[in-house]
Design a protein around this motif. Structure first.
Motif, PDB file in Angstrom:
ATOM      1  N   TYR A 214       0.828  -1.207   0.000  1.00  8.28           N
ATOM      2  CA  TYR A 214       0.000   0.000   0.000  1.00  8.28           C
ATOM      3  C   TYR A 214       0.865   1.262   0.000  1.00  8.28           C
ATOM      4  CZ  TYR A 214      -3.438   3.456   1.551  1.00  8.28           C
ATOM      5  OH  TYR A 214      -4.231   4.564   1.652  1.00  8.28           O
ATOM      6  N   CYS A 215       1.857   1.284   0.898  1.00 11.90           N
ATOM      7  CA  CYS A 215       2.741   2.461   1.009  1.00 11.90           C
ATOM      8  C   CYS A 215       3.584   2.630  -0.248  1.00 11.90           C
ATOM      9  CB  CYS A 215       3.638   2.331   2.232  1.00 11.90           C
ATOM     10  SG  CYS A 215       2.746   2.328   3.796  1.00 11.90           S
ATOM     11  N   ASN A 216       4.055   1.520  -0.775  1.00 16.41           N
ATOM     12  CA  ASN A 216       4.879   1.587  -1.981  1.00 16.41           C
ATOM     13  C   ASN A 216       4.071   2.142  -3.152  1.00 16.41           C
ATOM     14  OD1 ASN A 216       7.402   1.154  -3.179  1.00 16.41           O
ATOM     15  ND2 ASN A 216       6.694  -0.736  -4.121  1.00 16.41           N
ATOM     16  N   ASP A 217       2.815   1.689  -3.287  1.00 16.14           N
ATOM     17  CA  ASP A 217       1.945   2.198  -4.348  1.00 16.14           C
ATOM     18  C   ASP A 217       1.666   3.690  -4.161  1.00 16.14           C
ATOM     19  OD1 ASP A 217       1.716  -0.145  -5.747  1.00 16.14           O
ATOM     20  OD2 ASP A 217      -0.131  -0.785  -4.756  1.00 16.14           O
ATOM     21  N   TYR A 218       1.404   4.075  -2.916  1.00 17.15           N
ATOM     22  CA  TYR A 218       1.097   5.481  -2.653  1.00 17.15           C
ATOM     23  C   TYR A 218       2.275   6.369  -3.051  1.00 17.15           C
ATOM     24  CZ  TYR A 218      -0.481   9.680  -0.202  1.00 17.15           C
ATOM     25  OH  TYR A 218      -0.881  10.965   0.091  1.00 17.15           O
ATOM     26  N   PHE A 219       3.465   5.956  -2.688  1.00 20.00           N
ATOM     27  CA  PHE A 219       4.669   6.726  -3.009  1.00 20.00           C
ATOM     28  C   PHE A 219       4.836   6.850  -4.527  1.00 20.00           C
ATOM     29  CE2 PHE A 219       9.146   7.519  -3.667  1.00 20.00           C
ATOM     30  CZ  PHE A 219       9.538   8.303  -2.592  1.00 20.00           C
ATOM     31  N   ASP A 220       4.711   5.729  -5.224  1.00 23.25           N
ATOM     32  CA  ASP A 220       4.911   5.732  -6.676  1.00 23.25           C
ATOM     33  C   ASP A 220       3.803   6.477  -7.412  1.00 23.25           C
ATOM     34  OD1 ASP A 220       7.209   4.276  -6.312  1.00 23.25           O
ATOM     35  OD2 ASP A 220       6.287   2.339  -6.780  1.00 23.25           O
TER      36      ASP A 220
ATOM     37  N   SER B 251     -22.210 -24.979   1.296  1.00 25.08           N
ATOM     38  CA  SER B 251     -20.878 -24.625   1.789  1.00 25.08           C
ATOM     39  C   SER B 251     -20.619 -23.146   1.609  1.00 25.08           C
ATOM     40  CB  SER B 251     -19.808 -25.435   1.043  1.00 25.08           C
ATOM     41  OG  SER B 251     -19.834 -25.119  -0.319  1.00 25.08           O
ATOM     42  N   HIS B 252     -19.810 -22.574   2.499  1.00 26.28           N
ATOM     43  CA  HIS B 252     -19.527 -21.135   2.461  1.00 26.28           C
ATOM     44  C   HIS B 252     -18.050 -20.910   2.275  1.00 26.28           C
ATOM     45  CE1 HIS B 252     -23.614 -20.299   3.851  1.00 26.28           C
ATOM     46  NE2 HIS B 252     -23.431 -21.281   4.721  1.00 26.28           N
ATOM     47  N   ARG B 253     -17.734 -19.835   1.598  1.00 25.93           N
ATOM     48  CA  ARG B 253     -16.338 -19.446   1.429  1.00 25.93           C
ATOM     49  C   ARG B 253     -16.144 -18.060   1.998  1.00 25.93           C
ATOM     50  NH1 ARG B 253     -14.395 -21.289  -4.666  1.00 25.93           N
ATOM     51  NH2 ARG B 253     -14.753 -23.516  -4.439  1.00 25.93           N
ATOM     52  N   SER B 254     -15.032 -17.912   2.660  1.00 26.54           N
ATOM     53  CA  SER B 254     -14.720 -16.598   3.230  1.00 26.54           C
ATOM     54  C   SER B 254     -13.689 -15.912   2.358  1.00 26.54           C
ATOM     55  CB  SER B 254     -14.170 -16.758   4.654  1.00 26.54           C
ATOM     56  OG  SER B 254     -12.992 -17.511   4.649  1.00 26.54           O
ATOM     57  N   HIS B 255     -13.853 -14.627   2.160  1.00 27.98           N
ATOM     58  CA  HIS B 255     -12.933 -13.841   1.346  1.00 27.98           C
ATOM     59  C   HIS B 255     -12.399 -12.701   2.189  1.00 27.98           C
ATOM     60  CE1 HIS B 255     -14.204 -15.827  -2.418  1.00 27.98           C
ATOM     61  NE2 HIS B 255     -15.400 -15.828  -1.872  1.00 27.98           N
ATOM     62  N   ARG B 256     -11.102 -12.467   2.078  1.00 32.40           N
ATOM     63  CA  ARG B 256     -10.478 -11.347   2.807  1.00 32.40           C
ATOM     64  C   ARG B 256     -10.231 -10.224   1.822  1.00 32.40           C
ATOM     65  NH1 ARG B 256      -5.293  -9.648   3.767  1.00 32.40           N
ATOM     66  NH2 ARG B 256      -4.440 -11.430   2.663  1.00 32.40           N
ATOM     67  N   SER B 257     -10.925  -9.143   2.004  1.00 31.51           N
ATOM     68  CA  SER B 257     -10.766  -8.009   1.102  1.00 31.51           C
ATOM     69  C   SER B 257      -9.516  -7.235   1.465  1.00 31.51           C
ATOM     70  CB  SER B 257     -11.990  -7.087   1.185  1.00 31.51           C
ATOM     71  OG  SER B 257     -12.135  -6.590   2.499  1.00 31.51           O
ATOM     72  N   SER B 258      -8.930  -6.633   0.482  1.00 30.64           N
ATOM     73  CA  SER B 258      -7.709  -5.859   0.703  1.00 30.64           C
ATOM     74  C   SER B 258      -7.958  -4.433   0.274  1.00 30.64           C
ATOM     75  CB  SER B 258      -6.554  -6.462  -0.101  1.00 30.64           C
ATOM     76  OG  SER B 258      -5.429  -5.611  -0.062  1.00 30.64           O
ATOM     77  N   SER B 259      -7.526  -3.495   1.100  1.00 26.23           N
ATOM     78  CA  SER B 259      -7.735  -2.087   0.779  1.00 26.23           C
ATOM     79  C   SER B 259      -6.614  -1.515  -0.061  1.00 26.23           C
ATOM     80  CB  SER B 259      -7.872  -1.283   2.082  1.00 26.23           C
ATOM     81  OG  SER B 259      -6.713  -1.432   2.872  1.00 26.23           O
ATOM     82  N   SER B 260      -5.615  -2.323  -0.355  1.00 25.17           N
ATOM     83  CA  SER B 260      -4.498  -1.822  -1.154  1.00 25.17           C
ATOM     84  C   SER B 260      -4.599  -2.364  -2.562  1.00 25.17           C
ATOM     85  CB  SER B 260      -3.158  -2.246  -0.544  1.00 25.17           C
ATOM     86  OG  SER B 260      -3.015  -3.635  -0.609  1.00 25.17           O
ATOM     87  N   HIS B 261      -4.198  -1.527  -3.538  1.00 24.78           N
ATOM     88  CA  HIS B 261      -4.152  -1.986  -4.916  1.00 24.78           C
ATOM     89  C   HIS B 261      -2.700  -2.196  -5.292  1.00 24.78           C
ATOM     90  CE1 HIS B 261      -3.671   2.364  -4.943  1.00 24.78           C
ATOM     91  NE2 HIS B 261      -3.030   2.252  -6.075  1.00 24.78           N
ATOM     92  N   ARG B 262      -2.448  -3.163  -6.142  1.00 27.12           N
ATOM     93  CA  ARG B 262      -1.073  -3.514  -6.469  1.00 27.12           C
ATOM     94  C   ARG B 262      -0.725  -3.064  -7.883  1.00 27.12           C
ATOM     95  NH1 ARG B 262      -2.482  -7.040  -2.585  1.00 27.12           N
ATOM     96  NH2 ARG B 262      -0.865  -7.825  -1.213  1.00 27.12           N
ATOM     97  N   SER B 263       0.478  -2.543  -8.027  1.00 29.76           N
ATOM     98  CA  SER B 263       1.005  -2.191  -9.330  1.00 29.76           C
ATOM     99  C   SER B 263       2.426  -2.713  -9.389  1.00 29.76           C
ATOM    100  CB  SER B 263       0.973  -0.659  -9.508  1.00 29.76           C
ATOM    101  OG  SER B 263       1.804  -0.045  -8.543  1.00 29.76           O
ATOM    102  N   SER B 264       3.151  -2.354 -10.429  1.00 26.23           N
ATOM    103  CA  SER B 264       4.546  -2.783 -10.505  1.00 26.23           C
ATOM    104  C   SER B 264       5.352  -1.973  -9.506  1.00 26.23           C
ATOM    105  CB  SER B 264       5.085  -2.554 -11.921  1.00 26.23           C
ATOM    106  OG  SER B 264       4.923  -1.206 -12.291  1.00 26.23           O
ATOM    107  N   HIS B 265       6.030  -2.661  -8.581  1.00 29.13           N
ATOM    108  CA  HIS B 265       6.725  -1.974  -7.496  1.00 29.13           C
ATOM    109  C   HIS B 265       8.194  -1.730  -7.851  1.00 29.13           C
ATOM    110  CE1 HIS B 265       3.192  -2.750  -5.234  1.00 29.13           C
ATOM    111  NE2 HIS B 265       3.372  -4.055  -5.207  1.00 29.13           N
ATOM    112  N   SER B 266       8.675  -0.553  -7.495  1.00 26.17           N
ATOM    113  CA  SER B 266      10.107  -0.315  -7.593  1.00 26.17           C
ATOM    114  C   SER B 266      10.756  -0.812  -6.309  1.00 26.17           C
ATOM    115  CB  SER B 266      10.364   1.190  -7.778  1.00 26.17           C
ATOM    116  OG  SER B 266       9.771   1.919  -6.730  1.00 26.17           O
ATOM    117  N   SER B 267      12.074  -0.982  -6.352  1.00 16.51           N
ATOM    118  CA  SER B 267      12.784  -1.498  -5.188  1.00 16.51           C
ATOM    119  C   SER B 267      12.685  -0.514  -4.028  1.00 16.51           C
ATOM    120  CB  SER B 267      14.256  -1.727  -5.548  1.00 16.51           C
ATOM    121  OG  SER B 267      14.364  -2.705  -6.559  1.00 16.51           O
ATOM    122  N   HIS B 268      12.514  -1.052  -2.842  1.00 24.87           N
ATOM    123  CA  HIS B 268      12.426  -0.194  -1.664  1.00 24.87           C
ATOM    124  C   HIS B 268      12.842  -0.993  -0.444  1.00 24.87           C
ATOM    125  CE1 HIS B 268       8.692  -2.482  -1.496  1.00 24.87           C
ATOM    126  NE2 HIS B 268       8.669  -2.224  -0.199  1.00 24.87           N
TER     127      HIS B 268
END
Length: 282
Positions: free
Chosen positions: A80-86, A258-275
């Motif tokens: 999340y932080c890496n995406d925000y920075f980029d 039957s039920h399935r549980s899903h964990r939602s994520s508030s971060s979106h992913r892109s190509s990350h630079s090294s950090h």
């Protein structure tokens, strides 16, 4: 008159070029403090913003503080932080050098990322020390003090230079700098190494077993055919019992409950630079 105009035109051109050359640090993003969580007092916002800009000019690292209430999961905080920075085009120079402190008040999670040249001045030990200092201020509710502590420590490590002490470790950035292909090759080499170690261990065990049996000497032989006999006096077939097993096969419709549980994520992913960097709860 023409000479005066020519001199004026040259002066304007030189001034424009100079203005562009002396402000590269703020060309990417001029705003250094984003207080979406509204935890910084209004009287301190301007002071912290100015101190962040001074730190950016002094170090050549874009120095950023970002607060929010997004309740980012701990496992997603790094991405999340890496995406925000980029995505906000932070970072100075070709290597996008910078340091950013992110404070999520909903999840009570803090994270510091380093980019470019800044990574090499933040060893694992220095990163932990910075996290300790900021965590203490955040836990006590002194959010202005946490920002000041962050800025002062960034300048301190810039002035100290690369950590070359014998205990310095940069494991927080070594893995991040590997390309996907390099990571695959690294995993393959580790696999071969562990396989060879297993083969060697097995070989040594087999040698030990053979040696142990060898010390017992040759075992005695017994001629079973010569020293035994078998006489059958009667033979017959006899049915003993019958066993039938029944299995109930459920219909496919029963699986619909039957039920399935899903964990939602508030971060979106892109190509990350090294950090580099790290984080923790406060």
């Amino acid at each position: 008159m023409k000479n005066v105009l020519s001199v004026a035109a040259v002066s304007l051109a030189v001034t424009a070029v100079f203005a562009l050359s002396v402000t590269p640090a703020f060309a990417e993003s001029s705003k250094k403090l984003t207080d979406d969580a509204d935890i910084i007092t209004s009287s301190q916002e301007e002071t912290i913003e100015n101190n962040l800009k001074k730190c950016t000019l002094a170090t050549g690292w874009d120095t950023i503080i970002y607060t929010n209430n997004n309740n980012v999961d701990s496992y997603d905080m790094e991405d999340y932080c890496n995406d925000y920075f980029d995505n906000h085009n932070y970072g100075c120079g070709d290597k996008k050098s910078g340091v950013m402190l992110t404070i999520d008040m909903s999840s009570r999670e803090m994270y510091i990322i380093t980019k470019g040249e800044a990574m090499y001045c933040f060893s694992d030990a220095r990163t932990d020390d910075l996290l300790d200092s900021v965590q203490y201020e955040l836990s006590s509710g002194d959010y202005d003090g946490a920002c000041d502590e962050f800025i002062e420590t960034v300048e301190q490590y810039y002035n100290a230079g690369v950590d070359t002490s014998k205990d310095a470790s940069y494991s927080n950035i070594i893995e991040a700098q590997l390309t996907p292909l390099e990571k695959v090759i690294k995993g393959f080499l580790y696999g071969i190494m562990f396989m060879l170690m297993g083969v060697l261990a097995g070989f040594l065990v087999s040698l030990g077993v053979r040696y142990a049996y060898g010390k017992n000497g040759k075992g005695a032989s017994y001629d079973l055919e010569k020293n035994s006999s078998l006489n059958l006096t009667e033979s017959r077939d006899q049915f003993l019992y019958k066993n039938v097993t029944y299995t109930t096969v459920s219909s496919s419709s029963s699986s619909s409950s039957s039920h399935r549980s899903h964990r939602s994520s508030s971060s979106h992913r892109s190509s990350h630079s090294s950090h580099g960097g790290g984080g923790r709860h406060f």
